[in-house]
Scaffold this motif. Sequence first.
Motif, PDB file in Angstrom:
ATOM      1  N   THR A 185     123.114   5.147  42.858  1.00  9.50           N
ATOM      2  CA  THR A 185     122.366   6.397  42.644  1.00  9.50           C
ATOM      3  C   THR A 185     123.181   7.638  43.009  1.00  9.50           C
ATOM      4  O   THR A 185     122.743   8.753  42.749  1.00  9.50           O
ATOM      5  N   GLU A 186     124.341   7.437  43.628  1.00  8.84           N
ATOM      6  CA  GLU A 186     125.185   8.582  43.953  1.00  8.84           C
ATOM      7  C   GLU A 186     126.649   8.158  44.037  1.00  8.84           C
ATOM      8  O   GLU A 186     126.965   6.987  44.235  1.00  8.84           O
ATOM      9  N   ARG A 187     127.538   9.150  43.861  1.00  2.00           N
ATOM     10  CA  ARG A 187     128.969   8.953  44.021  1.00  2.00           C
ATOM     11  C   ARG A 187     129.439   9.700  45.257  1.00  2.00           C
ATOM     12  O   ARG A 187     128.993  10.814  45.518  1.00  2.00           O
ATOM     13  N   ARG A 188     130.336   9.095  45.978  1.00  2.00           N
ATOM     14  CA  ARG A 188     130.931   9.757  47.140  1.00  2.00           C
ATOM     15  C   ARG A 188     132.445   9.791  46.951  1.00  2.00           C
ATOM     16  O   ARG A 188     133.078   8.747  46.822  1.00  2.00           O
ATOM     17  N   THR A 189     133.012  10.986  46.921  1.00  2.00           N
ATOM     18  CA  THR A 189     134.451  11.134  46.730  1.00  2.00           C
ATOM     19  C   THR A 189     135.073  11.659  48.007  1.00  2.00           C
ATOM     20  O   THR A 189     134.758  12.767  48.457  1.00  2.00           O
ATOM     21  N   ASN A 190     135.944  10.861  48.602  1.00  2.31           N
ATOM     22  CA  ASN A 190     136.590  11.245  49.849  1.00  2.31           C
ATOM     23  C   ASN A 190     137.545  12.410  49.629  1.00  2.31           C
ATOM     24  O   ASN A 190     138.098  12.586  48.534  1.00  2.31           O
ATOM     25  N   THR A 191     137.758  13.191  50.666  1.00  5.20           N
ATOM     26  CA  THR A 191     138.726  14.271  50.587  1.00  5.20           C
ATOM     27  C   THR A 191     140.089  13.724  50.180  1.00  5.20           C
ATOM     28  O   THR A 191     140.494  12.642  50.610  1.00  5.20           O
ATOM     29  N   ALA A 192     140.792  14.468  49.338  1.00  5.83           N
ATOM     30  CA  ALA A 192     142.117  14.041  48.891  1.00  5.83           C
ATOM     31  C   ALA A 192     143.200  14.447  49.891  1.00  5.83           C
ATOM     32  O   ALA A 192     144.355  14.042  49.759  1.00  5.83           O
ATOM     33  N   ASP A 193     142.825  15.218  50.892  1.00 11.47           N
ATOM     34  CA  ASP A 193     143.781  15.647  51.922  1.00 11.47           C
ATOM     35  C   ASP A 193     144.013  14.485  52.887  1.00 11.47           C
ATOM     36  O   ASP A 193     143.138  14.151  53.685  1.00 11.47           O
ATOM     37  N   VAL A 194     145.174  13.874  52.799  1.00 11.30           N
ATOM     38  CA  VAL A 194     145.454  12.668  53.588  1.00 11.30           C
ATOM     39  C   VAL A 194     145.362  12.942  55.088  1.00 11.30           C
ATOM     40  O   VAL A 194     144.738  12.192  55.838  1.00 11.30           O
ATOM     41  N   LEU A 195     145.972  14.028  55.528  1.00 11.57           N
ATOM     42  CA  LEU A 195     145.969  14.346  56.959  1.00 11.57           C
ATOM     43  C   LEU A 195     144.546  14.594  57.448  1.00 11.57           C
ATOM     44  O   LEU A 195     144.143  14.104  58.505  1.00 11.57           O
ATOM     45  N   GLN A 196     143.775  15.352  56.676  1.00 14.51           N
ATOM     46  CA  GLN A 196     142.387  15.629  57.055  1.00 14.51           C
ATOM     47  C   GLN A 196     141.585  14.331  57.108  1.00 14.51           C
ATOM     48  O   GLN A 196     140.780  14.130  58.017  1.00 14.51           O
TER      49      GLN A 196
END
Length: 319
Positions: free
Chosen positions: A208-219
């Motif tokens: 029911t939803e998509r979760r996209t992780n931050t692309a900033d590796v360090l963060q």
Amino acid sequence: AQFIGQDYEKVVASLKEYGWWKDPAEATIEANPGTVNDEKLKALRELGFGRISLGVQSLQDNELRALGRIHTAEQALYAIEEAKQAGFRRINADLMSGIPCQTAESFRNTMNKILQMNLSHISAYSLILEEGTPLERMVREDKVQLPDEEVSYNMYEMTTDILAKAGLQRYEISNYAAPGEESRHNIVYWHYEPYAAFGAGACSFTGTERRTNTADVLQYIQRSASLSLPALKTDSGLWQTEALDRKTQISEAMIMGLRMTDGVDLNIMKKRFDVDILKYYEREIQTLLNKKMAERENGLLRLTPYGIRYGNKAFEAFI
């Protein structure tokens, strides 16, 4: 497994500890032929990876150079052989058509060479120019030329014909396999089933939803390291969430399902979304049927070979 360091081992151990890596599992690792050797492959196999996907792309050195690949054709073939020696029984090779300098003859040569390796799975993609990449810039500036439309179509037709004669049947728009050797984890995506993803830039789907992780590796590293496991389950600082309404879910399930040559099971769609797809998309489906781009049989709706050839046009009906 010293070359892998502790990171790979920790990831695998965590997946097993929290129940993500279960038997019978399909544990696939993707690798570049230019960065693997027998030691690395044996270490990956010992960690439990049973399937490997190698980004071969081409077996013509001039085409590999045009793509900016770091491996040669010889290295690609050697990597496949090394993977076999390391104990990988299930090996996929990614191939690409529409490459600068490529001809129908050179593509046929690549296909024939890869088939001599007796692989049970081949992924064959058409080149997509990504805006801002060095290759896209060179094409735009006429420094390199792509094969014309007729040549590209010949390569497309050739792919299915040659692989079918070798016993590799198309089961998805870009994927071919021997019976029973289909990629299990990719089928999860095409069946629009939930999946979890870990790491910077990774995208998960709950249904029911998509979760996209931050692309900033360090963060990503700093943020995830500072949170406890319970907090990770609810904290949105690591990812952006996109809620999917029912209309979007039905649309995406149709588009993903029609990528499969088996097509969409209308009964499953009825149970999952409580909707009669033939009525919900009555006009759109009838148009595809009239154009011979789709067909119905035994409760299935699937694209015809003609529909697959112009898949994006067919998918537009469900957007």
